[in-house]
Enzyme design. Sequence first.
Site, PDB file in Angstrom:
ATOM      1  N   THR A 199       0.870  -1.190   0.000  1.00  0.00           N
ATOM      2  CA  THR A 199       0.000   0.000   0.000  1.00  0.00           C
ATOM      3  C   THR A 199       0.905   1.236   0.000  1.00  0.00           C
ATOM      4  OG1 THR A 199      -0.255  -0.183   2.399  1.00  0.00           O
ATOM      5  CG2 THR A 199      -2.004  -1.096   1.035  1.00  0.00           C
TER       6      THR A 199
ATOM      7  N   THR B 169       1.618  -8.643  12.573  1.00  0.00           N
ATOM      8  CA  THR B 169       1.895  -7.387  11.878  1.00  0.00           C
ATOM      9  C   THR B 169       0.775  -7.059  10.919  1.00  0.00           C
ATOM     10  OG1 THR B 169       3.460  -6.202  10.543  1.00  0.00           O
ATOM     11  CG2 THR B 169       3.055  -8.473   9.933  1.00  0.00           C
TER      12      THR B 169
ATOM     13  N   LYS C 170       3.964  -6.896   4.206  1.00  0.00           N
ATOM     14  CA  LYS C 170       3.719  -5.516   3.788  1.00  0.00           C
ATOM     15  C   LYS C 170       3.398  -4.711   5.035  1.00  0.00           C
ATOM     16  CE  LYS C 170       0.345  -3.511   3.219  1.00  0.00           C
ATOM     17  NZ  LYS C 170      -0.411  -2.513   4.085  1.00  0.00           N
TER      18      LYS C 170
ATOM     19  N   GLU D 117       6.835   4.692   7.333  1.00  0.00           N
ATOM     20  CA  GLU D 117       6.441   5.904   6.623  1.00  0.00           C
ATOM     21  C   GLU D 117       7.378   7.058   6.966  1.00  0.00           C
ATOM     22  OE1 GLU D 117       1.749   4.941   5.866  1.00  0.00           O
ATOM     23  OE2 GLU D 117       2.310   6.148   7.599  1.00  0.00           O
TER      24      GLU D 117
ATOM     25  N   THR E 201      -5.809  11.929  -0.244  1.00  0.00           N
ATOM     26  CA  THR E 201      -6.003  12.927  -1.299  1.00  0.00           C
ATOM     27  C   THR E 201      -5.316  12.509  -2.590  1.00  0.00           C
ATOM     28  OG1 THR E 201      -4.098  14.171  -0.541  1.00  0.00           O
ATOM     29  CG2 THR E 201      -6.242  14.793   0.337  1.00  0.00           C
TER      30      THR E 201
END
Lengths: 404, 404
Positions: free
Chosen positions: A152, A189, A178, A275, A404
């Site tokens: 993702t 996870t 992932k 991230e 977005t």
Amino acid sequence: MAVGKCIFPPMHQVSGIRLGTCNAGIKQSERDDILLIEMVEGGQCAAVFTRNAFCAAPVTVAKKHLGRQPRWLLVNAGNANAGTGERGMQDALRSCRELAALAGGEAAQVLPFSTGVIGENLPIDKLTAALPKALAQLAGENWSRAAKAIMTTDTVAKGASTVIEINGRPVTITGISKGSGMIQPNMATMLAFVATDAKISQPLLQRCLSAAVEQSFNRITVDGDTSTNDACVLLASACAEAPEIMPDSEEYAVFSAAVQTVCQQLAEAIVRDGEGATKLIRIIVEQAENDAEAVLVAKTIAHSPLVKTAFFASDPNWGRILAAVGRAGLENLQLEQVEIYLDDVCIVAHGGRAAAYTETAGQAVMNQEEICVRVVLGRGRACQQVLTCDFSYDYVRINAEYRT
Amino acid sequence: MAVGKCIFPPMHQVSGIRLGTCNAGIKQSERDDILLIEMVEGGQCAAVFTRNAFCAAPVTVAKKHLGRQPRWLLVNAGNANAGTGERGMQDALRSCRELAALAGGEAAQVLPFSTGVIGENLPIDKLTAALPKALAQLAGENWSRAAKAIMTTDTVAKGASTVIEINGRPVTITGISKGSGMIQPNMATMLAFVATDAKISQPLLQRCLSAAVEQSFNRITVDGDTSTNDACVLLASACAEAPEIMPDSEEYAVFSAAVQTVCQQLAEAIVRDGEGATKLIRIIVEQAENDAEAVLVAKTIAHSPLVKTAFFASDPNWGRILAAVGRAGLENLQLEQVEIYLDDVCIVAHGGRAAAYTETAGQAVMNQEEICVRVVLGRGRACQQVLTCDFSYDYVRINAEYRT
């Protein structure tokens, strides 16, 4: 960009396991977003799932189907099918039914998994329309494509693979994972699928997986948020020529150590791809009274936004680490006993800055891309390790712009 | 920039209380960084301190001196004197001794407070050299200057003030606070100093403060990090003409409610000025089994980086709120009972997105600068509220650049 060299490793095929991917248009891009894993008849399946009370519909269904000799794992990226109420349950069940009809099995033999945005209905028609194509793609060599199909916000595909010997015969363990955000797995996870050709009973396979997850996926955190969709599955096809692995045997010890290593590699890959991550932080807490307090101290450091932003800035602001240890909530912590190290540089001793510490030495460690924080509590013999990453502008950007 | 209108209020002077500020050169700027608060003889002092095990040297000293009829509070900004070991203790004690010698009291009557960077030695010579000037400045009207002198990363000065009537006679309560980062007070906030001219015994004053702190400073969080230096002090000079406030009296109820209001205003000011904050988030958890679980759910939401970045982006990504409620760890949470609201807009009901919810309605709330998240658990009657702010690029910038 993930931290360090994230080369996708050579993946050993697992006999009895085939994988197929395709694009169902769920993730609004051209890339594959559906993964189907098929195991031969006679294999075993173990799994652990998120402890989030609001677990997603596919997690609820997968838990229910786990005891029914599963043969198919059906995964979609781009939509988590979480927070979708009764409609979400119906969608998850329908995906199992339609796959079973096409593949010639029972719906209860399908475990569904979803990952992506929460709270939007699964585009079930798109998903089911793609199933024939995914089935047509099934092949033992598709591990790399499988790893890509479940991504993702991940920036790299994640895999690990090893071959061990059981009684002189090879046994393969290969897995993919992932995950990048909403990562503080609790029980498992985000998503990880590991397969082996070992012969092993389901209870022993489950025991092996639970132990491995505890020391791998349950020891990483990106942002402290436990997902609604976390799951880790271990398939054992029983196709290897090696004899069955029995409880409490030397073979079990070798096998479970190898499963743990594969899980740790997959878990570390998730943190490296956290991230916005620019650094990998390994937090080791030693001389704790027990494992639970070692993990508590390590996770308090790992979750501190102040510690994480200091790492991002390569600032040896060790006071923030000390403050995090202090607020972890340990009873009767003797400050004078505590030592804190950045790699080999002692930064805290005897309740304050270590006498020999220099900012230059601290800065040299902080400039590295991979850093070890070691906390010595001086209370006992337990030792645990947690992996995390730093907190950067990009973490905020990625999560502010996610929808977005 | 703080969230909303942060006008420094008119501050009622408290008879029997004088304040003096000056620049000691600790904060490396021209502004005042020393605050001295003096109370007349015969007053009482109550205080609560951080629960961080690594509490700073001045906290340790202030705790020890609290029972010795304190008359002076000595505060410096720019250096926390935390993580400074034995040297830090000696520095804190010396500041008390030198002030007492100049002011004509005992060292044990001085409570020291420090706030600023952790792990660097207090520039004690600079601090003590500034004491005569701070003493010379003592005046009852200096509350605004006092609020400015204790600021660190704060962008606005924070004050609250009220006058109530006790038996027809006025009683004043006036306070200041500071804090912006490393804010999840546990027992007290960063620093808050409140004074009243009420006549009240020390045990009752302490009871009043502890209750007020529980519902104010202990209900805010910026980043989940509990500081090593948190402290909140309530001075009562006994100079008012109103009669002594007795336990369990109607007057005590009025007085303690007013103290709580002042503390809540000071606490809210800290969140509005949270590092990088662009929004104020009020999280109310209703129908919990008990207060503890209501606070647990509220703080789990308040600490979620994913929730906080979604608020920063004005993104009604309610799935992240739902996920946070789900991972809070409540036993036997019935998802079907849970409702979640953004202001008056119901976003979650019956285990999924509320039927009537529209993204337009959610977006309209998220666009606001102040937002209320209300979680109805359907398990009991307890209700608690936590205030927090969002997580922005500026939070990362401020904390990455803190020491540069």
